[in-house]
Enzyme design. Structure first.
Site, PDB file in Angstrom:
ATOM      1  N   GLU A  26       0.881  -1.169   0.000  1.00 14.26           N
ATOM      2  CA  GLU A  26       0.000   0.000   0.000  1.00 14.26           C
ATOM      3  C   GLU A  26       0.915   1.215   0.000  1.00 14.26           C
ATOM      4  OE1 GLU A  26      -1.517   3.083   0.575  1.00 14.26           O
ATOM      5  OE2 GLU A  26      -1.838   2.623   2.674  1.00 14.26           O
ATOM      6  N   ARG A  54      -9.501  14.140   8.415  1.00 17.39           N
ATOM      7  CA  ARG A  54      -9.237  13.100   9.406  1.00 17.39           C
ATOM      8  C   ARG A  54      -7.735  12.974   9.610  1.00 17.39           C
ATOM      9  NH1 ARG A  54     -11.388   7.820   6.250  1.00 17.39           N
ATOM     10  NH2 ARG A  54     -12.450   9.347   4.974  1.00 17.39           N
ATOM     11  N   CYS A  60      -3.659   7.765   3.792  1.00 15.18           N
ATOM     12  CA  CYS A  60      -3.510   7.475   2.367  1.00 15.18           C
ATOM     13  C   CYS A  60      -4.818   7.645   1.598  1.00 15.18           C
ATOM     14  CB  CYS A  60      -2.975   6.068   2.169  1.00 15.18           C
ATOM     15  SG  CYS A  60      -3.965   4.798   2.980  1.00 15.18           S
ATOM     16  N   SER A 215     -14.244   3.029   4.442  1.00 15.09           N
ATOM     17  CA  SER A 215     -13.466   1.951   5.056  1.00 15.09           C
ATOM     18  C   SER A 215     -14.310   1.156   6.045  1.00 15.09           C
ATOM     19  CB  SER A 215     -12.239   2.524   5.780  1.00 15.09           C
ATOM     20  OG  SER A 215     -11.380   3.171   4.875  1.00 15.09           O
TER      21      SER A 215
END
Length: 252
Positions: A26, A54, A60, A215
């Protein structure tokens, strides 16, 4: 299986290739956040705050480039800037703080250099843009940003929201996809045909449609293009740790 969260480094991939190790990498993102003329602006502003600020913009999947259609551009910039202005900046250990410090002084200087480059090339500061002697960087909103500025192609990793203006659906899909990264993306609008069309056209491993809360442990987290490969979460995250074994039995 090796999972690494790093900035782009092909040395890791090169070294693992000699022994055919399986990797899940990642490497970062350049997430677009798109707002169409027919979007619920209040909902889009709420989502934009979450997507951008945030962890002070240091994730990312944080929105990196905001694309707002020309019909609501001025209204969105004004409303979003007002909302950002209300974010409390301070000590990250205090419960009321929303925007804390960046990880170190270099991170502050890197973020500020992107803002300075944008302003130098025609962007205007709608809010913030201040630099002091601490690791805090004021939440910043930039208007009149163009794809010719560094902030279009480089990951910000800080509390800066550059807002681009676009005309058509085709224009914004091309602008959003104009990056070597392909991790996360979000867009706001109406009309199921358009929502499906845009969601399928965006070249990102994850797409939020009228939401920035993308997420969750039950969904696959992962990327395409130079954001690298592999998935975490859900059964697809388990599959990345598995190898398929085929057994053919005969004459028993």
């Amino acid at each position: 299986m090796i999972i690494l969260v790093v900035k782009p480094s092909y040395k890791i991939n090169d070294k693992s290739a000699h022994t055919v190790k399986k990797l899940s990498l990642e490497l970062g993102g350049n997430a677009p956040f798109i707002v169409f003329d027919d979007a619920d602006i209040d909902l889009a502003v709420e989502g934009a705050l979450l997507a951008k600020y945030r962890n002070t913009g240091q994730t990312c999947v944080c929105a990196n480039r905001f694309f707002v259609q020309e019909g609501i551009y001025d209204q969105f910039v004004k409303q979003f800037s007002q909302a950002v202005e209300n974010l409390i900046v301070g000590n990250g250990l205090e419960a009321t703080t929303v925007i804390g410090p960046l990880i170190n002084r270099k991170a502050v200087e890197d973020v500020n250099s992107l803002v300075e480059d944008a302003v130098k090339n025609g962007a205007s500061i709608a809010l913030g843009g201040s630099l002091d002697h601490s690791n805090l960087y004021r939440p910043t909103v930039l208007a009149n940003v163009t794809s010719k500025m560094k902030i279009h192609s480089e990951e910000i990793f800080g509390p800066v929201a550059p807002i681009f203006k676009f005309k058509t659906e085709e224009d914004v899909v091309a602008l959003a996809n104009d990056t070597s990264y392909g991790l996360a993306s979000c867009f706001y609008g109406k009309g199921y045909a358009k929502l499906w069309r845009v969601a399928e056209a965006l070249e990102f491993g994850m797409v939020g449609i009228n939401t920035a809360a993308i997420s969750t442990t039950v969904a696959p987290f992962g990327e395409i293009k130079e954001s690298s490969f592999g998935r975490e979460g859900s059964k697809y995250g388990m599959d990345d740790f598995m190898e398929i074994k085929y057994m053919c039995w005969g004459n028993i």
